[in-house]
Design a protein around this motif. Structure first.
Motif, short mmCIF file in Angstrom:
data_model
loop_
_atom_site.label_atom_id
_atom_site.label_comp_id
_atom_site.label_asym_id
_atom_site.label_seq_id
_atom_site.Cartn_x
_atom_site.Cartn_y
_atom_site.Cartn_z
N PRO A 142 -7.05 10.18 -1.30
CA PRO A 142 -5.63 9.79 -1.36
C PRO A 142 -5.47 8.39 -0.76
CG PRO A 142 -5.91 11.97 -0.35
CD PRO A 142 -7.26 11.33 -0.42
N ILE A 143 -5.10 7.44 -1.57
CA ILE A 143 -5.08 6.03 -1.15
C ILE A 143 -4.03 5.83 -0.06
CG2 ILE A 143 -4.79 3.66 -1.94
CD1 ILE A 143 -5.42 4.61 -4.76
N VAL A 144 -4.45 5.17 1.03
CA VAL A 144 -3.54 4.86 2.13
C VAL A 144 -3.38 3.35 2.23
CG1 VAL A 144 -4.17 6.94 3.40
CG2 VAL A 144 -5.42 4.82 3.83
N ASP A 145 -2.34 2.94 2.92
CA ASP A 145 -2.06 1.52 3.10
C ASP A 145 -3.17 0.88 3.93
OD1 ASP A 145 -0.86 -0.92 3.10
OD2 ASP A 145 0.77 -0.38 4.46
N GLY A 146 -3.61 -0.28 3.54
CA GLY A 146 -4.65 -0.99 4.27
C GLY A 146 -5.62 -1.66 3.34
N ARG A 147 -6.62 -2.28 3.92
CA ARG A 147 -7.64 -3.01 3.16
C ARG A 147 -8.88 -2.13 3.04
NH1 ARG A 147 -7.06 -8.53 2.83
NH2 ARG A 147 -9.29 -8.88 3.12
N TYR A 148 -9.09 -1.60 1.84
CA TYR A 148 -10.22 -0.70 1.58
C TYR A 148 -11.00 -1.19 0.38
CZ TYR A 148 -8.28 2.71 4.85
OH TYR A 148 -7.82 3.34 5.98
N ASP A 149 -12.29 -0.88 0.38
CA ASP A 149 -13.19 -1.28 -0.71
C ASP A 149 -13.92 -0.07 -1.25
OD1 ASP A 149 -12.54 -3.92 0.07
OD2 ASP A 149 -14.17 -3.91 1.52
N VAL A 150 -14.16 -0.08 -2.56
CA VAL A 150 -15.02 0.91 -3.20
C VAL A 150 -16.40 0.29 -3.36
CG1 VAL A 150 -15.38 2.37 -5.22
CG2 VAL A 150 -13.06 1.89 -4.43
N VAL A 151 -17.44 1.02 -2.98
CA VAL A 151 -18.81 0.49 -3.03
C VAL A 151 -19.70 1.46 -3.80
CG1 VAL A 151 -20.81 -0.21 -1.65
CG2 VAL A 151 -18.50 -0.67 -0.81
N VAL A 152 -20.47 0.90 -4.72
CA VAL A 152 -21.50 1.65 -5.44
C VAL A 152 -22.84 0.99 -5.15
CG1 VAL A 152 -22.35 2.41 -7.69
CG2 VAL A 152 -19.89 2.34 -7.25
N MET A 153 -23.82 1.78 -4.67
CA MET A 153 -25.13 1.26 -4.27
C MET A 153 -26.21 2.25 -4.66
SD MET A 153 -24.36 0.00 -0.34
CE MET A 153 -26.05 -0.63 -0.18
N ASN A 154 -27.44 1.77 -4.58
CA ASN A 154 -28.55 2.71 -4.60
C ASN A 154 -28.54 3.47 -3.28
OD1 ASN A 154 -29.49 1.84 -7.14
ND2 ASN A 154 -30.67 0.18 -6.21
N THR A 256 3.70 3.11 -3.88
CA THR A 256 4.20 2.11 -2.94
C THR A 256 3.19 0.99 -2.76
OG1 THR A 256 5.31 3.89 -1.76
CG2 THR A 256 5.12 1.78 -0.62
N LYS A 257 3.67 -0.24 -2.75
CA LYS A 257 2.80 -1.39 -2.60
C LYS A 257 2.32 -1.51 -1.16
CE LYS A 257 2.48 -6.20 -4.17
NZ LYS A 257 1.46 -5.88 -5.16
N ASN A 258 1.06 -1.88 -0.99
CA ASN A 258 0.49 -2.05 0.34
C ASN A 258 1.18 -3.20 1.07
OD1 ASN A 258 -1.28 -0.02 -0.14
ND2 ASN A 258 -3.09 -1.30 -0.37
N VAL A 259 1.30 -3.04 2.37
CA VAL A 259 1.88 -4.11 3.19
C VAL A 259 0.86 -4.65 4.18
CG1 VAL A 259 4.23 -3.24 2.97
CG2 VAL A 259 2.80 -2.42 4.84
N SER A 260 -0.24 -3.92 4.42
CA SER A 260 -1.25 -4.35 5.39
C SER A 260 -2.27 -5.27 4.71
CB SER A 260 -1.95 -3.13 6.00
OG SER A 260 -1.03 -2.31 6.66
N HIS A 261 -1.84 -6.48 4.41
CA HIS A 261 -2.72 -7.41 3.72
C HIS A 261 -3.57 -8.23 4.69
CE1 HIS A 261 -0.84 -6.42 -0.04
NE2 HIS A 261 0.34 -6.83 0.37
N GLN A 262 -3.10 -8.38 5.91
CA GLN A 262 -3.83 -9.20 6.87
C GLN A 262 -4.99 -8.41 7.47
OE1 GLN A 262 -2.96 -12.40 7.07
NE2 GLN A 262 -1.38 -11.89 5.56
N VAL A 263 -5.83 -9.10 8.23
CA VAL A 263 -6.95 -8.44 8.91
C VAL A 263 -6.39 -7.41 9.88
CG1 VAL A 263 -8.90 -8.78 10.46
CG2 VAL A 263 -8.41 -10.47 8.69
N THR A 264 -6.84 -6.19 9.74
CA THR A 264 -6.34 -5.11 10.57
C THR A 264 -7.38 -4.73 11.62
OG1 THR A 264 -7.19 -3.53 8.95
CG2 THR A 264 -4.88 -4.19 8.75
N THR A 265 -6.95 -3.93 12.57
CA THR A 265 -7.86 -3.43 13.59
C THR A 265 -8.10 -1.95 13.36
OG1 THR A 265 -6.04 -2.91 15.10
CG2 THR A 265 -7.03 -5.10 15.27
N LYS A 266 -9.16 -1.45 13.97
CA LYS A 266 -9.49 -0.03 13.87
C LYS A 266 -10.18 0.39 15.15
CE LYS A 266 -13.38 1.21 12.26
NZ LYS A 266 -14.50 1.70 11.45
N PRO A 267 -10.08 1.67 15.51
CA PRO A 267 -10.82 2.14 16.68
C PRO A 267 -12.32 2.02 16.43
CG PRO A 267 -9.16 3.74 15.99
CD PRO A 267 -9.27 2.72 14.90
#
Length: 556
Positions: A142-154, A256-267
């Protein structure tokens, strides 16, 4: 009026036909009963180590994102915060998806860098959701607001990615909405056809009265219904069609359009991940202690803790070459996690835990991760007595300038004063600046006694004990405003030799570093101490613990 009714009916029927076709296509081709609109299977390849979406591609939140990937070898697919993914892939060669146009057009950009294998992505704990293995691998998020990436790798982190990938968006109620649109279109279509082809019944004319010759000269006018009643049926049909379209198209809200476009922090870690790090440390540390394997310790420890561990193993191998003196296995229990917020790597978190073999003490440690692809390492580790009050772990954060301004003494100054206090002994003027711990008192008592005993030796002229602050203090701010400070101190215990004499180490732990080598000027023992301080808003800094390890010996 008949012409107007036919024209309006034709227009209504055409609109209904278009809406019907759109609803049918959406329900049975685009969406389907699973409410998911997907791209179909697309080929995504990279000569580098991954295919990654740019964080601004996922610019709305609310619906559920589905990603399925398959390749000729085990594949990994995951979603993570950009702060982690960018650190993990930062110096590597990979392919970035920078644009996506419906239904399945991808524009990519090749990012230059190293093509050496990375840590297998499935082993990392910061992924929001992940799947790895042979065959098709699917994730749903379920997509949440923030900067997220999808990654496909070996799955093994090796370069050369060639995968078939399907992206899908699950919109809750989309299938039902499509069916409603289909139904609404059919209503419009039938309403239009009704207006076009239904014949209106003529009302019977009233009976013609018998007229006198005089009345017969007056012309007779046909009956005309009131104008307000002529359009009632048309208006009612149009209103019903409009209401249906408004209801059906409003069943699914626009994400809803994302609002967290800037660099965010995380624990630095979640509670569960922090506890998992401690659990893994317990397992590997006991294995390393059993075999005195410093290489194994490197996978879970960093300096200064690793330096102390290496020295301890070296001493053990010297004093117990047969390996009979085994270290009793122990674990850190009931860990309390203090995880500050970070916007970039390196990241750190603090743990206060019990010790399975020593119920009278606690372990206070700092775990650090240099980048998203490296393991968590225990860098600082001290053992305050259970009776010692520790700052609370909950709400622990990294200091800002305002926090430092509120402290009665800066951590760097406190470290320098502490080194002077320990060098000068219990009577040093800096002793008044601290509330000592039992460990600090015991250390000073032991060193004072050693000086007296060593000075009695005929070949020793003087004894000097010097402590120095090493590196920068590591500071955290607790929820109560206290500063929790971790310091590293070096100590050299130096015995100056009388002129004309010589001396050498003949026994004890020091022989692990220097044995039977004759010196004519001095002998020295080198220690590495880890210290934890609590600096309150008011009052003296408290020495929570000081824990040392002999790390070298020699002479000149």
């Amino acid at each position: 009026m008949r012409f107007a009714r036919i024209v309006f009916g034709l227009l209504l029927a055409l609109i209904g036909l278009l809406v019907t076709v759109a609803g049918a296509v959406a329900a049975f081709w685009l969406v389907g009963p699973d409410n998911t609109l997907d791209t179909g299977e697309q080929s995504l390849a990279s000569k580098g180590l991954a295919v990654m979406t740019a964080p601004d591609l996922i610019n709305r939140h609310g619906p559920k994102l589905h990603v399925t990937a398959s390749a000729g070898k085990p594949v990994f697919v995951g979603i993570g915060q950009d702060i982690d993914v960018s650190s993990y892939l930062g110096a590597a060669q990979y392919t970035r998806v920078v644009r996506f146009d419906l239904p399945a057009r991808f524009d990519t950009q090749e990012m230059t860098g190293r093509a050496v294998p990375l840590t297998a992505p499935g082993r990392l704990d910061w992924w929001t959701v992940k799947a790895a293995g042979a065959g098709k691998q699917s994730i749903a998020w379920p997509i949440v607001d923030g900067r997220y990436d999808v990654v496909v790798m070996n799955a093994d982190g090796s370069p050369g990615v060639d995968a078939k990938v399907t992206f899908g968006i699950e919109l809750e109620g989309a299938f039902g909405t499509s069916l409603l649109v289909l139904g609404g279109g059919l209503v419009l279509l039938f309403a239009g056809l009704l207006l076009m082809f239904a014949r209106r019944r003529n009302r019977p004319l009233p009976p013609v009265p018998v007229m006198s010759p005089v009345q017969a000269t007056t012309p007779v006018m046909p009956y005309t219904p009131p104008a307000s009643k002529q359009s009632t049926q048309v208006r009612r049909s149009a209103g019903l069609a409009t209401a249906l379209l408004l209801v059906t198209t409003g069943c699914v809200a626009v994400p809803t359009k994302n609002v967290s476009h800037q660099v965010t922090t995380k624990p630095a870690v979640t509670l569960a991940d922090g506890q998992a790090v401690v659990k893994k440390y317990n397992e590997i540390n006991n294995q390393a202690n059993l075999t005195r394997d410093a290489k194994l310790s490197e996978t879970i420890e960093g300096d200064p803790t690793l330096a102390q561990t290496r020295a301890g193993y070296q001493i053990d191998r010297k004093l117990d070459a047969a390996g009979k003196d085994k270290v009793k296995p122990f674990t850190y229990t009931d860990p309390e996690i203090g995880a500050p917020q970070f916007s970039a790597y390196p990241m750190r978190f603090v743990v206060a835990s019990g010790i399975s073999t020593d119920p009278q003490s606690r372990q206070l440690g700092v775990w650090e991760r240099q980048d998203a692809g490296s393991p968590w390492l225990l860098t600082h580790s001290v053992y305050p007595p259970l009776a010692m009050k520790l700052p609370p772990m909950a709400g622990l954060r990294m200091p800002v300038k305002a926090d430092m301004a509120k402290l009665p003494v800066l951590p760097q100054t406190a470290g320098t004063n502490l080194a002077a206090y320990l060098s000068g002994g219990a009577k040093a003027k800096q002793a008044a600046l601290f509330v000592p711990s039992p460990g600090a008192v015991n250390l000073l008592t032991k060193r004072a006694k050693a000086k007296v005993e060593d000075a009695k030796e005929t070949y020793i002229s003087t004894v000097v004990d010097t402590f120095q602050l090493s590196g920068q203090p590591l500071t955290f701010i607790a929820a109560n405003g206290e500063a929790l400070v971790f310091l590293t101190l070096t100590e050299q215990y130096r015995q100056n030799i009388e002129p004309g004499s010589n001396a050498y180490w003949t026994n004890g732990a020091v022989t692990a570093f220097s044995s039977m080598v004759k010196y004519t000027q001095s002998l020295h023992q080198d220690y590495l101490h880890q210290v934890a301080l609590a600096i309150p808003r008011t009052g003296k800094p408290r020495i929570l613990s000081i824990d040392g390890q002999l790390v070298g010996a020699g002479g000149s």
